[in-house]
Each structure stands twice: as structure tokens, then as C-alpha cells.
Design a protein around this motif. Sequence first.
Motif, PDB file in Angstrom:
ATOM      1  N   LEU A 290       0.917  -1.101   0.207  1.00 58.88           N
ATOM      2  CA  LEU A 290      -0.047   0.118   0.102  1.00 58.88           C
ATOM      3  C   LEU A 290       0.918   1.114  -0.072  1.00 58.88           C
ATOM      4  CD1 LEU A 290      -2.907  -1.138   2.631  1.00 58.88           C
ATOM      5  CD2 LEU A 290      -2.965  -1.071   0.063  1.00 58.88           C
ATOM      6  N   ALA A 291       1.927   1.208   0.746  1.00 62.20           N
ATOM      7  CA  ALA A 291       2.902   2.288   0.652  1.00 62.20           C
ATOM      8  C   ALA A 291       3.518   2.451  -0.708  1.00 62.20           C
ATOM      9  CB  ALA A 291       4.244   2.137   1.661  1.00 62.20           C
ATOM     10  N   GLY A 292       3.712   1.375  -1.556  1.00 63.40           N
ATOM     11  CA  GLY A 292       4.418   1.469  -2.859  1.00 63.40           C
ATOM     12  C   GLY A 292       3.161   2.187  -3.762  1.00 63.40           C
ATOM     13  N   LEU A 293       2.054   1.821  -3.354  1.00 55.15           N
ATOM     14  CA  LEU A 293       0.956   2.532  -4.288  1.00 55.15           C
ATOM     15  C   LEU A 293       0.870   3.805  -4.010  1.00 55.15           C
ATOM     16  CD1 LEU A 293      -1.625  -0.446  -4.264  1.00 55.15           C
ATOM     17  CD2 LEU A 293      -0.382   0.165  -6.391  1.00 55.15           C
ATOM     18  N   ASP A 294       0.877   4.075  -2.596  1.00 62.74           N
ATOM     19  CA  ASP A 294       0.861   5.808  -1.996  1.00 62.74           C
ATOM     20  C   ASP A 294       1.754   6.844  -3.132  1.00 62.74           C
ATOM     21  OD1 ASP A 294      -1.380   5.258  -0.473  1.00 62.74           O
ATOM     22  OD2 ASP A 294      -0.191   4.932   1.426  1.00 62.74           O
ATOM     23  N   ARG A 295       3.010   5.960  -3.517  1.00 65.57           N
ATOM     24  CA  ARG A 295       3.874   6.753  -3.867  1.00 65.57           C
ATOM     25  C   ARG A 295       3.510   6.956  -5.360  1.00 65.57           C
ATOM     26  NH1 ARG A 295       7.350   3.676  -0.585  1.00 65.57           N
ATOM     27  NH2 ARG A 295       7.551   1.734  -1.953  1.00 65.57           N
ATOM     28  N   HIS A 322      -8.652  -2.340  -2.487  1.00 67.69           N
ATOM     29  CA  HIS A 322      -8.650  -1.725  -0.987  1.00 67.69           C
ATOM     30  C   HIS A 322      -8.131  -0.350  -1.244  1.00 67.69           C
ATOM     31  CE1 HIS A 322      -7.943  -1.359   3.463  1.00 67.69           C
ATOM     32  NE2 HIS A 322      -7.046  -1.133   2.951  1.00 67.69           N
ATOM     33  N   TRP A 323      -6.937  -0.366  -1.821  1.00 66.98           N
ATOM     34  CA  TRP A 323      -6.276   0.695  -2.115  1.00 66.98           C
ATOM     35  C   TRP A 323      -6.990   1.839  -2.869  1.00 66.98           C
ATOM     36  CZ3 TRP A 323      -4.176   3.694  -6.245  1.00 66.98           C
ATOM     37  CH2 TRP A 323      -3.485   4.470  -6.035  1.00 66.98           C
ATOM     38  N   ALA A 324      -7.564   1.466  -3.982  1.00 66.37           N
ATOM     39  CA  ALA A 324      -8.511   2.198  -4.857  1.00 66.37           C
ATOM     40  C   ALA A 324      -9.462   3.068  -4.097  1.00 66.37           C
ATOM     41  CB  ALA A 324      -8.982   1.510  -5.953  1.00 66.37           C
ATOM     42  N   ALA A 412      -1.763  13.365 -15.027  1.00 70.27           N
ATOM     43  CA  ALA A 412      -2.205  13.308 -13.673  1.00 70.27           C
ATOM     44  C   ALA A 412      -2.807  11.775 -13.232  1.00 70.27           C
ATOM     45  CB  ALA A 412      -2.934  14.282 -13.171  1.00 70.27           C
ATOM     46  N   SER A 413      -3.308  11.109 -14.253  1.00 68.33           N
ATOM     47  CA  SER A 413      -3.999  10.113 -13.952  1.00 68.33           C
ATOM     48  C   SER A 413      -3.030   8.816 -13.506  1.00 68.33           C
ATOM     49  CB  SER A 413      -4.694   9.508 -15.257  1.00 68.33           C
ATOM     50  OG  SER A 413      -5.747  10.242 -15.803  1.00 68.33           O
ATOM     51  N   VAL A 414      -3.654   7.938 -12.647  1.00 71.53           N
ATOM     52  CA  VAL A 414      -2.855   6.823 -12.254  1.00 71.53           C
ATOM     53  C   VAL A 414      -3.587   5.556 -12.608  1.00 71.53           C
ATOM     54  CG1 VAL A 414      -2.360   5.703 -10.084  1.00 71.53           C
ATOM     55  CG2 VAL A 414      -1.924   7.939 -10.044  1.00 71.53           C
ATOM     56  N   THR A 415      -2.606   4.496 -13.053  1.00 72.84           N
ATOM     57  CA  THR A 415      -3.234   3.370 -13.585  1.00 72.84           C
ATOM     58  C   THR A 415      -2.439   2.298 -12.778  1.00 72.84           C
ATOM     59  OG1 THR A 415      -3.322   4.023 -15.849  1.00 72.84           O
ATOM     60  CG2 THR A 415      -3.320   1.562 -15.579  1.00 72.84           C
ATOM     61  N   VAL A 416      -3.527   1.188 -12.196  1.00 71.12           N
ATOM     62  CA  VAL A 416      -2.709   0.144 -11.379  1.00 71.12           C
ATOM     63  C   VAL A 416      -3.351  -1.034 -12.010  1.00 71.12           C
ATOM     64  CG1 VAL A 416      -3.236  -1.149  -9.263  1.00 71.12           C
ATOM     65  CG2 VAL A 416      -3.169   1.284  -9.266  1.00 71.12           C
ATOM     66  N   VAL A 417      -2.337  -2.013 -12.516  1.00 63.30           N
ATOM     67  CA  VAL A 417      -2.657  -3.222 -13.140  1.00 63.30           C
ATOM     68  C   VAL A 417      -2.315  -4.260 -12.017  1.00 63.30           C
ATOM     69  CG1 VAL A 417      -1.958  -4.631 -15.190  1.00 63.30           C
ATOM     70  CG2 VAL A 417      -1.726  -2.085 -15.214  1.00 63.30           C
ATOM     71  N   THR A 418      -3.062  -5.474 -12.185  1.00 62.24           N
ATOM     72  CA  THR A 418      -3.152  -6.487 -11.402  1.00 62.24           C
ATOM     73  C   THR A 418      -2.491  -7.631 -12.502  1.00 62.24           C
ATOM     74  OG1 THR A 418      -5.073  -7.469 -11.011  1.00 62.24           O
ATOM     75  CG2 THR A 418      -4.585  -5.713  -9.811  1.00 62.24           C
ATOM     76  N   SER A 419      -1.990  -8.842 -11.987  1.00 69.49           N
ATOM     77  CA  SER A 419      -1.566  -9.794 -13.172  1.00 69.49           C
ATOM     78  C   SER A 419      -0.704 -10.743 -12.228  1.00 69.49           C
ATOM     79  CB  SER A 419      -0.777  -9.355 -14.240  1.00 69.49           C
ATOM     80  OG  SER A 419      -0.541 -10.407 -15.187  1.00 69.49           O
ATOM     81  N   ARG A 420      -1.024 -12.061 -12.771  1.00 69.59           N
ATOM     82  CA  ARG A 420      -0.157 -13.312 -12.323  1.00 69.59           C
ATOM     83  C   ARG A 420       1.203 -13.165 -12.888  1.00 69.59           C
ATOM     84  NH1 ARG A 420      -4.422 -18.518 -12.037  1.00 69.59           N
ATOM     85  NH2 ARG A 420      -6.257 -17.207 -11.410  1.00 69.59           N
ATOM     86  N   ALA A 427       7.123  -3.539 -18.718  1.00 67.55           N
ATOM     87  CA  ALA A 427       7.775  -2.502 -17.669  1.00 67.55           C
ATOM     88  C   ALA A 427       8.791  -1.667 -18.287  1.00 67.55           C
ATOM     89  CB  ALA A 427       8.381  -3.469 -16.511  1.00 67.55           C
ATOM     90  N   PRO A 428       9.796  -2.146 -19.278  1.00 70.52           N
ATOM     91  CA  PRO A 428      10.791  -1.380 -19.783  1.00 70.52           C
ATOM     92  C   PRO A 428      10.217  -0.122 -20.531  1.00 70.52           C
ATOM     93  CG  PRO A 428      11.387  -3.562 -20.249  1.00 70.52           C
ATOM     94  CD  PRO A 428       9.933  -3.527 -19.609  1.00 70.52           C
ATOM     95  N   ALA A 429       8.992  -0.470 -21.326  1.00 65.71           N
ATOM     96  CA  ALA A 429       8.439   0.531 -22.225  1.00 65.71           C
ATOM     97  C   ALA A 429       7.522   1.452 -21.456  1.00 65.71           C
ATOM     98  CB  ALA A 429       7.512  -0.216 -23.311  1.00 65.71           C
ATOM     99  N   GLN A 430       6.911   1.093 -20.524  1.00 64.54           N
ATOM    100  CA  GLN A 430       5.925   1.768 -19.848  1.00 64.54           C
ATOM    101  C   GLN A 430       6.804   2.422 -18.348  1.00 64.54           C
ATOM    102  OE1 GLN A 430       3.467   3.000 -20.908  1.00 64.54           O
ATOM    103  NE2 GLN A 430       3.380   1.646 -22.594  1.00 64.54           N
ATOM    104  N   ASP A 431       7.694   2.407 -18.141  1.00 61.07           N
ATOM    105  CA  ASP A 431       8.337   2.843 -16.826  1.00 61.07           C
ATOM    106  C   ASP A 431       7.528   2.413 -15.649  1.00 61.07           C
ATOM    107  OD1 ASP A 431      10.213   4.218 -15.449  1.00 61.07           O
ATOM    108  OD2 ASP A 431       9.580   6.184 -15.908  1.00 61.07           O
ATOM    109  N   LEU A 432       7.407   1.154 -15.485  1.00 63.34           N
ATOM    110  CA  LEU A 432       6.262   0.650 -14.544  1.00 63.34           C
ATOM    111  C   LEU A 432       6.945   0.566 -13.018  1.00 63.34           C
ATOM    112  CD1 LEU A 432       3.437  -0.658 -15.209  1.00 63.34           C
ATOM    113  CD2 LEU A 432       4.705  -2.730 -14.937  1.00 63.34           C
ATOM    114  N   ARG A 433       5.957   0.942 -12.277  1.00 64.23           N
ATOM    115  CA  ARG A 433       6.383   0.441 -10.686  1.00 64.23           C
ATOM    116  C   ARG A 433       5.962  -0.637 -10.576  1.00 64.23           C
ATOM    117  NH1 ARG A 433       7.655   4.135  -6.790  1.00 64.23           N
ATOM    118  NH2 ARG A 433       6.883   5.704  -7.703  1.00 64.23           N
ATOM    119  N   ARG A 434       6.682  -1.833 -10.074  1.00 65.42           N
ATOM    120  CA  ARG A 434       6.319  -3.109  -9.930  1.00 65.42           C
ATOM    121  C   ARG A 434       6.147  -3.098  -8.280  1.00 65.42           C
ATOM    122  NH1 ARG A 434       9.396  -8.689  -9.667  1.00 65.42           N
ATOM    123  NH2 ARG A 434       7.796 -10.046  -9.480  1.00 65.42           N
ATOM    124  N   VAL A 435       4.979  -3.740  -7.807  1.00 64.67           N
ATOM    125  CA  VAL A 435       4.587  -3.978  -6.446  1.00 64.67           C
ATOM    126  C   VAL A 435       4.285  -5.426  -6.596  1.00 64.67           C
ATOM    127  CG1 VAL A 435       3.251  -3.413  -4.417  1.00 64.67           C
ATOM    128  CG2 VAL A 435       3.992  -1.711  -6.289  1.00 64.67           C
TER     129      VAL A 435
END
Length: 943
Positions: A290-295, A322-324, A412-420, A427-435
Motif C-alpha cells: 500500500l505504501a508503494g501504491l501511495d507513492r 482496497h487501495w483504490a 495526472a492519471s494513475v493506473t494500477v494493473v494486477t496480473s499473475r 515494464a521497460p516500455a511504460q516505466d512501470l512501478r512493480r509491487v
Amino acid sequence: MDDGDRPAVTVALLGPFAVGVDDEPVRLPDRLRSLLAGLAVGRGEPVTVERLVDVVWGEDLPAAPQRSLQVLVRRLRSALGDAAVETVPGGYRLAVPPERVDAAAFADLVRARPGDAPAAERRRLVAALRLWRGPAFDGVTSATLHAAEAPRLDEQRLTALARRLELDLAAADRPEDSTTDNTADQYLPELQDLTSRYPLQERFWAQLMTALVRGGRRADALDAYARLERTLADELGIGPGEAVRRVRREITQGGITQGGMTQDGTAQPGLVPRQLPLAPRAFSGRAEALAGLDRLLADDAAPRVALLDGAGGVGKTATALHWAHRVADRFPDGQLYANLRGFDPASAPVPAATVVRGFLDALGVAKGRVPASEEAQLALYRGIVAGRRLLVVLDNARDADQVGPLLPGPGASVTVVTSRATLSGLAPAQDLRRVALGTLTPAEGLDLLALRVGVERTAAEPEAARRIVARCAGLPLAIVIAAARVLARPAFPLSAVADELADGGARLDALGDDDAMADVRSVFATSYRALSPDGVRLFRLLGTHPGPDVSREATRALAGEPDTADAALAELTRVNLVTEHAPGRYAMHDLVAEYARERARLDEPPDQREAALRRLTRWYLGVALEMDRRRWPARVPQAFVTDPGPARVPDQEPAAWFRAEGAVLLAVVDAARAQGLDAEAVSLVWALYSTLSYHADLRDALWVGLVTARDVALRTGDRPAELWCLRYLAAMAAVAGRTAQGEDLRRRTVDLATELDDPRALQMAHQGYAGDLVRWGRHADAVRQAERALVHGRRTGEAYYEAHALNILAWALAHDGDLTRALPLAEQALALLNDADNPTTRAVVWDTLGLLHARLGDPERAIACYQEAAVRFRKFDMRQDLVAAERRRAALLGDVGRWAQARDTWQECLDQHLELGLGGVAGIREALAHAADRAAAQTTSNP
């Protein structure tokens, strides 16, 4: 040249494709251009084989894509230099500094820097925009790059351009901050051109209106708004967003916001999507995630895209929702949600085109205004989202291709992706933050169970609650299902459910549910069915692997196909069926491992399972024998040891390899015995004993391994193997303090050695007995056993056995008080050996000499002897022998007043005791404190 003789490679993607080596242009054929461009957009991060195959060939695949890609990589290395492209697990990486790839340099220049002054930020943006020489990937034919990467890069360019104009307009508002004549009028031609070329980009219209009104052209500004309003109505069937509407209100009210754009970007009234599903009813833990998402919410956050990845059932959707819900009020333009059904047991993955049509509808785009083509719809979506503050949740994604088109551009928009899957191609193309999400801690699991079934029930049966969580192995889905079973039978105690979750294959049945999405086996099955044939086969074979984890090298032996094993392992890692918990070492969650065993039993033919275990056992044996040879050069394999032949040995130090593989090797012994690989089981115990006997944490398992080997020897009538096992079982019993058992085993060892009349075996049998008798305080008996050892040691005619016998006799005599006789015997033992062939035996003799000189009243010489012993014990990871020698040396250092050295040596002893779990820690702490006090006093008196 870079880095000495390394060629300096430059790659240009932002315009006509160009590549140079040492400032000389290099011409590449079509597919090599696509390959290099696909690597370059990775910005120095690994790019998967699958992603590169898609970039180079798209749907027109060659017969053997992986081999064809390897050929292209070799050709690219020939053109750019071997060091330019690195092979990494599952793919390749462009090893070129980021500043030599224009797209990477651009991304770095436009990255927000906290505290940056406007003038400095503008200089960076200008420099970034100068890197663009035309459309991205001009001259590269890859459809994948043009469809996914080019729009993303162009959106970044437009965002940077809009920010530069915003800074320019702000500076025009503050002439005192500008070093040149700067008025809003001078930006009008550029803004008029931009609104003409990008008529749906509302940010440029807002800036145009701002520049017009500041130039005194209020009517023209309002006319510009009217033109935008007509354009959006004609093209999309929607009105302008709130940001532009606010600029218009400011104009009509006689004021204007700085730069024409607001900071909060409130949503268009009546068209605010609220698509989030309900938040999870019970939620526990995940503070770090959750702290990682808060960033993502920070004003200067970069990136604003996060991937929550983890195994099926680990709680990715629950965490995201929960975070959203917790931060929904931070997104006044609304929240979009889509279940992409990437791993749905009942549905196929939802295409990006389907998702974007739903998003456009939620954003208020009239159905008649939605373009026909998928690419136009995606472009329209990104254009609407740009400049708005939206939260987008893309749940249960299958792969990067499904997600990439749906990601908004910078803003200003934020996107959260979930995946197995780890979506490494994204990740390299979109400068993704992995949690990354793992399992819950025991405390978090108990909290989740209590939230589901009630605190009263878990408090009433705390032990049963702990058993339920432990048998669910911290997997949130499993805990939720177990809680449902508790709630379904309110009259039953928690212990009834805990018993149902027993190991042995029953857990997956107990964690079943009619709803496939809430059934642990079904959740794992969706990941399993999504694998390639090679991935499916390796997953099943890993179910036959007996150890707690597995190395990359071992998977190659298990699969029997080294060329495909690495790619299959990378695939399993990407979908989180295995995790790389340490470099090159992989493990499965307990329940996933149970499912893998089930699939192996049901889907893998018995002969294939047996062949895999045979390959694996022989590989471990071959490597263990080679590592043992390197670690103990003087150790000669016993006649009963079977050598399977040369093995591909990992590039590790022997001690480190045995430490990493210890628990696995002992598990393989038992599996080999069960498979009927008797010779391999006994041989493997022989190969690993000399090293693992120094690992206190493996002592119980090593005892079981020795018992297994002895039982095999008894069953097969192998008397030398039985003798060897008895000798080391006796040694382990003595070390564990089981005196009666140890002495019984020692006597049986001597009796069997006498029966075989093998002088080597007799020497070692009497030597071991003598050492234990010293331990038990029976020094005279120890001397008699040591004298017999010397007789048989000399019978062998080998210096190694004679030196060992001389040393044990000197050791026994020293404890019996006959120091005069003992010293020359130890010196003879040392003289018989050399460090090249027998370094560890010489270490033991140096230790004996240290004891003798200490008792003879020569502490300085004793300290020197113990130091010689310690150097060798440390080199060969003989940590318990090292601790014993260092304790004696530390005490002597204090005796001679070298307190600082004594303090440091006691500290090392304490560290080793704590790491190895040895006793006597309190005494060492006391000695350390005393040495530290004396060293401090010594320093004070002798500044």
C-alpha cells in the motif's frame, strides 16, 4: 570507445532510425533494425524472448522463433560488438548507456525533479524536445513498435511540449523572472498550429485561450473555446473537460489561471465514471504494498503506473480495490475499472478493443462518435484521458499486449494493473512501478481469519486458528475459503477445519469451492493451462523435485533439455508459479507445489517421472563429487562410491554450493532410495557428509541421510559402506551428546573394521573412537585407542593416515597430561603433510600444536599456531572448528594483554555462535564485555 576497448554504440529512435559505432554510421537490415529498436526501448532493462519475437516477426513467425532470434542476436553482436547485447534469464538486454539511446535520454530529461526551478526545467524540456527529428521508429518496419511504442512516445512528446508551453506562459506572466522579452503573443503561432494538428488535445486549446486573452484578444479566446466545443461535439459527442471550462469561466469573469491549466483538474459534471467494484469486506496486512501504491500519488511521481503481481490467490485484486477505494477522492475525474479476465477459468481474456469501448462509454462518448478502427478508439481514449485526473484499475491482465494499449500517457492519471504475470515486456516500455505481492505473515493471516470468522472464535481456539493459517501457507484465497468452511458449520470447532487441511494431498480438496474463481485448485489450473508445452512439462517435473527449492542448473538436468529449460523456467517465473527467491534459485508456494505434484502424478507418464528423477539424482551426485574433490583434495572416494561421470558444474565455490544445496541434497537422498537408486543414494551421502557435517542447522537431516545410507548398505550387503556409515553416525551421536549411543556405534565400527581387516578403515575407526573418548574425559582410554590408530595408520604406508593417527595420539596425550611425548608427535604429523594436498588436515594439526604450546607455557607461540589453524578453517568453511580455535586464541590474547585483538576475536566467536546456533553464548558475551573494557582502559592509559 567506451570502457577501454568497448565500442561506443548510439541508437536513435525519435525520427529516422539510426545507429552508430564509435561515431561511424552502421547500416542494418530490416529485421536487425526491429530487433535493436525493440531492445533500445527497454531502456537498459531485460526484454523477454517472447516480446522480441513479437517485435521482429509479429504474426508472421518463423518455424523456430527462439532459434531464429538467437541467430539475429549473434548478427547484431557482430555489427555492434559482443558486449552490446547481454543474455539474461528469459531474454536479452541492450548494454548501452541510457544517454546513448535518444528515447532513454528523452525519458530522463522529462522526468520530474523535485525542487527544480522553472528555468532549469524548461532547459531540460527544450533539450528533450530537440532529440525528436521526426516520427518515432521511422525506417523500422515492426508493426508492434508502431502500434504500441510509437503512440506512447508521441504522447510523452506532447506532454513535454505542453509543459514547456505552460512554463513559457507562466514566465510571460512574470516578466521580472525572464531574461528576454517574453510575451504570451509570441506563442500564438505555435499554439494555433498545435490545435490545428491535434484538435482533440484540450490542453493546447486551454493554452491558446490563455495566450489570446493575455494578448488582449478576449473575443478570440472565447471563439477558440467555441471551436473546441463544436469539434468535440462533432467528433465525440461530448463537451470540453473541466480544465478548459474553468479557463473559459476565468475569461468571462475577468481573470485567468496561471498557464491556463488547473492543478486539481476536477471532473466534468454528470460524466464522472465510478466503476470500482465493492472494496473487500475483510483485508489484512500489505502495508509495504500500500505504501508503494501511495507513492503514485506524489506530485512528482514518475511513473504513475503500478503493477501488482503475484501468484493466483495471493490477493492482488483485493489489495488493488482496497487501495483504490481508500484514495478514490483524490481522483475527481472518476475511476475506471475493467476485469481483463487474463486467467479466468470460464472466459477468454478480454481484448483491449472491448475494454476501451466500455471506457469510452463511461467517459460519455456518444456511440455514434466512436471511431470504427481499434487504433482510432485507443487514440481517442488516450486523448480524452490526457489532462484529466482519473484512477484506472486494469484487473487480472494476461500479458503486456493486453495492457499496453490501455495505459494513459503521462499526466495526472494513475493506473494500477494486477496480473499473475510479471508483464516484463511492459515494464521497460511504460516505466512501470512493480509491487510484488507474496503471502501473508502468520500474524496477518490470523488477522484475516479473525475478520472473516469473528475474533471470538479465533480467540477461543488460538492453536487451531494458527494451524489453519499455517496449512493455508499464508495464501489469502486459501484462508478465505477455510473461513467459509468454518462459517458454514457454526457448530463445528476450528480444529475440525484445521484437521481437514492436513498435508498429503488433501489440502487442495479441502480448499475447493463451487465457484471456480474461489477454488484454489481451479485458480492454479488457469495459470497452468496458460503455459506453453515446455512450461507445462517443466511445471509437472518440478512437482517431482524433492527439495525445498531448485537451482536453474538443476532444472536443466530435471528437464533433460537444457536448451528449452531456461525459457520454460522464465515463463513459470513470469506467471508467478515459481519465484526466484535468491539469484538463480527458485521455489514454489506450498500449495502450488502440491498442485504441481498432483499434475505430475496425473499427467506425466510414470516412466517420464522416473527418468527425470534419475537424471536429477545423477546430476546432483556428479556435481557433489566434483565439488567435494575441489573442497577436500586429499579425500579419496571409498570403493562403494559410484561416479556417474562428468557433470555440468555450476560456477560456484564448493562451500557456497553445498551451503545452498544442502537441504536439497538430503531430500534427494531419500527420493533416490525410494526410487531404487541405491548406489546413488549411498554415494551422495558420502559426497556431502564432509561439508554438511559442519552445518548445525542440517544435522538432524544429515543423521536421517546417514541412516538411510546404512539401511541401503545393510540391505545390499555392502559392508564397506555400512562401516563408513557407522563411523559417521557415531561421530554425530557424540557431537549431539548422546554418549551411550555414540560409544555403542564406535564399538560396532571397530568390530566391523576388524572383521574386514582394512588398515585404513581400522585407523579411522580407532581415531574416531579416541577423539570421542577425549570428549568424554576418558583420557587414558583415548590414548590406547589412538596408539592402535597409529599402528594401522603406518600399516597403510600412506602419509595421510599416519599423520591423522599421530595427531589424534598427540591430542589424547595432551589431555592426559603427557605434553613432552605429545609435542614431537604433532610436529611429525605436520611434517608429513603439505598445504597443497592436505590443507584441512594441517589445520587440525596446527590446532593441536596451539593447545600443546599453550599448556607448555608459551602463549605467543600458541597464538601463532591457532592463527595458522584459523586461516585454513576459515578458507574451507569449517566453521565449528574455526570457532573452537578462535575461542582458545581469544583467551590467550587476553592472557598476554593484547586486549583489542582479544575483543575482536571474541566478537567473531559470538557472531559465529549466533549464526550456527551453538551453545555457550552467555560465556562468550561475558568474555567479550571483559575484553572490551580492558581494551578501552588500555587505550585510555596509552593514548
